[in-house]
Design a protein around this motif. Structure first.
Motif, PDB file in Angstrom:
ATOM      1  N   GLU A 261      -3.391 -23.521 -12.069  1.00 34.35           N
ATOM      2  CA  GLU A 261      -2.544 -22.377 -12.426  1.00 34.35           C
ATOM      3  C   GLU A 261      -2.342 -21.450 -11.231  1.00 34.35           C
ATOM      4  O   GLU A 261      -1.245 -20.928 -11.018  1.00 34.35           O
ATOM      5  N   GLU A 262      -3.378 -21.255 -10.446  1.00 31.04           N
ATOM      6  CA  GLU A 262      -3.276 -20.401  -9.263  1.00 31.04           C
ATOM      7  C   GLU A 262      -2.404 -21.052  -8.186  1.00 31.04           C
ATOM      8  O   GLU A 262      -1.527 -20.401  -7.605  1.00 31.04           O
ATOM      9  N   ASN A 263      -2.634 -22.342  -7.934  1.00 32.86           N
ATOM     10  CA  ASN A 263      -1.910 -23.013  -6.848  1.00 32.86           C
ATOM     11  C   ASN A 263      -0.450 -23.298  -7.183  1.00 32.86           C
ATOM     12  O   ASN A 263       0.378 -23.398  -6.272  1.00 32.86           O
ATOM     13  N   LEU A 264      -0.153 -23.457  -8.466  1.00 29.92           N
ATOM     14  CA  LEU A 264       1.208 -23.817  -8.872  1.00 29.92           C
ATOM     15  C   LEU A 264       1.930 -22.678  -9.585  1.00 29.92           C
ATOM     16  O   LEU A 264       2.960 -22.904 -10.235  1.00 29.92           O
ATOM     17  N   GLU A 265       1.414 -21.474  -9.450  1.00 34.00           N
ATOM     18  CA  GLU A 265       1.936 -20.363 -10.253  1.00 34.00           C
ATOM     19  C   GLU A 265       3.424 -20.115 -10.045  1.00 34.00           C
ATOM     20  O   GLU A 265       4.106 -19.642 -10.960  1.00 34.00           O
ATOM     21  N   GLU A 266       3.952 -20.438  -8.879  1.00 34.77           N
ATOM     22  CA  GLU A 266       5.370 -20.163  -8.603  1.00 34.77           C
ATOM     23  C   GLU A 266       6.300 -21.182  -9.246  1.00 34.77           C
ATOM     24  O   GLU A 266       7.500 -20.906  -9.406  1.00 34.77           O
ATOM     25  N   THR A 267       5.793 -22.350  -9.598  1.00 32.86           N
ATOM     26  CA  THR A 267       6.677 -23.404 -10.125  1.00 32.86           C
ATOM     27  C   THR A 267       6.309 -23.869 -11.535  1.00 32.86           C
ATOM     28  O   THR A 267       7.152 -24.418 -12.244  1.00 32.86           O
ATOM     29  N   LEU A 268       5.060 -23.675 -11.949  1.00 29.52           N
ATOM     30  CA  LEU A 268       4.563 -24.281 -13.184  1.00 29.52           C
ATOM     31  C   LEU A 268       5.273 -23.748 -14.423  1.00 29.52           C
ATOM     32  O   LEU A 268       5.413 -22.540 -14.612  1.00 29.52           O
ATOM     33  N   LYS A 269       5.711 -24.664 -15.260  1.00 29.95           N
ATOM     34  CA  LYS A 269       6.295 -24.336 -16.561  1.00 29.95           C
ATOM     35  C   LYS A 269       5.502 -25.106 -17.611  1.00 29.95           C
ATOM     36  O   LYS A 269       5.758 -26.293 -17.841  1.00 29.95           O
ATOM     37  N   ASP A 270       4.542 -24.441 -18.229  1.00 34.36           N
ATOM     38  CA  ASP A 270       3.641 -25.114 -19.166  1.00 34.36           C
ATOM     39  C   ASP A 270       4.400 -25.518 -20.428  1.00 34.36           C
ATOM     40  O   ASP A 270       4.902 -24.676 -21.173  1.00 34.36           O
ATOM     41  N   ASP A 271       4.471 -26.823 -20.665  1.00 27.59           N
ATOM     42  CA  ASP A 271       5.164 -27.343 -21.854  1.00 27.59           C
ATOM     43  C   ASP A 271       4.222 -27.529 -23.029  1.00 27.59           C
ATOM     44  O   ASP A 271       4.595 -28.133 -24.036  1.00 27.59           O
ATOM     45  N   GLY A 272       2.997 -27.010 -22.908  1.00 27.04           N
ATOM     46  CA  GLY A 272       2.012 -27.179 -23.963  1.00 27.04           C
ATOM     47  C   GLY A 272       1.193 -28.442 -23.823  1.00 27.04           C
ATOM     48  O   GLY A 272       0.254 -28.665 -24.592  1.00 27.04           O
TER      49      GLY A 272
END
Length: 271
Positions: free
Chosen positions: A228-239
């Protein structure tokens, strides 16, 4: 520094199919005694980098990108046939200090591996001064996805296999009945003060996995937090992305596990 890698009865950040595919090769390697030494594995990796430097210099390049291959299972120490994370860290630090290196591409094809040593490599990659790209033309799963998250950019070939598998597992084998069948009963006697010694495994053997599940829960929470920290700029959690799901390149792009789809040549062109 070289040590012993363990895949049985150890926490792993790995895709199960990938783990099962490794076991026959490892068994065959032991039977045929054809594993490479840690020194030879490291020498081979360094030789590939030297070849890249020589090729670049032969074309008159003053600076050039370097590709470091990360393939097969992620292991802490260089052994069997695979470069370990400890040696990768040493190589990356040397490349980072080399003024002729313009950038580093991590060419990843791995379904994951050992938890031990992985976070340290990810931290090292994240703190390099040189720009970094994690690229895959195959698998970038579990521990390998962890490692990739430390890079500045993550890319996948459009024909890459699978990306993701964020989570941990334990592959546990109890050989006691087999040894007893061979006439070698196993006796374990603990000091009365040592009530907590090997308790997780003793509970597991008695059919109670709760203690080990808690250990895996803590490891996975650390894994997820790092992602979550490393990908915070791109991550879109789909569940599903933080629950161990794997994705095709297009799907991985849509949830932000990777930044781009392209070839290794596209990655090299960025430098």
């Amino acid at each position: 520094m070289h040590g012993q890698n363990f895949f049985l009865n150890q926490p792993l950040a790995i895709e199960k199919d990938f783990l099962l595919s490794l076991i026959p090769n490892i068994i065959l390697g032991y039977q045929q005694k054809n594993f490479s030494s840690a020194e030879n594995i490291l020498q081979k990796a360094q030789g590939k980098i030297e070849m890249q430097a020589n090729a670049a210099q032969s074309f008159g390049a003053d600076v050039f990108p370097v590709v470091l291959d990360i393939s097969g299972p992620i292991v802490k120490y260089s052994s069997w046939y695979y470069l370990g994370t400890q040696d990768m860290i040493s190589i990356l630090r040397r490349l980072d200090a080399n003024p002729t290196v313009s950038g580093i591409i991590l060419n990843i094809d791995s379904g994951g591996g050992m938890v031990s040593g992985t976070a340290e490599l990810t931290h090292t990659i994240k703190n390099l001064s040189k720009p970094t790209i994690a690229y895959t033309g195959g698998y970038m799963c579990s521990a390998a996805m962890d490692i990739a998250s430390g890079a500045n950019i993550r890319m996948a070939n459009p024909y890459a296999d699978l990306i993701g598998s964020i989570g941990t597992m334990l592959s546990y084998q109890d050989f006691s009945k087999m040894f007893e069948k061979w006439g070698a009963p196993i006796y374990e006697i603990y000091a009365p003060q040592s009530t907590e010694k090997n308790k997780e495994f003793r509970d597991l053997q008695s059919g109670d996995p709760k203690a080990y599940e808690q250990r895996l829960k803590e490891m996975t929470a650390d894994f997820i937090s790092r992602m979550e920290e490393n990908l915070e700029e791109t991550l879109k959690d789909d569940g599903h992305v933080m629950k161990g799901k794997t994705y095709t390149p297009e799907q991985a792009l849509s949830v932000g596990l990777i930044n781009e789809i392209g070839t290794l040549e596209d990655a090299l062109a960025k430098f």
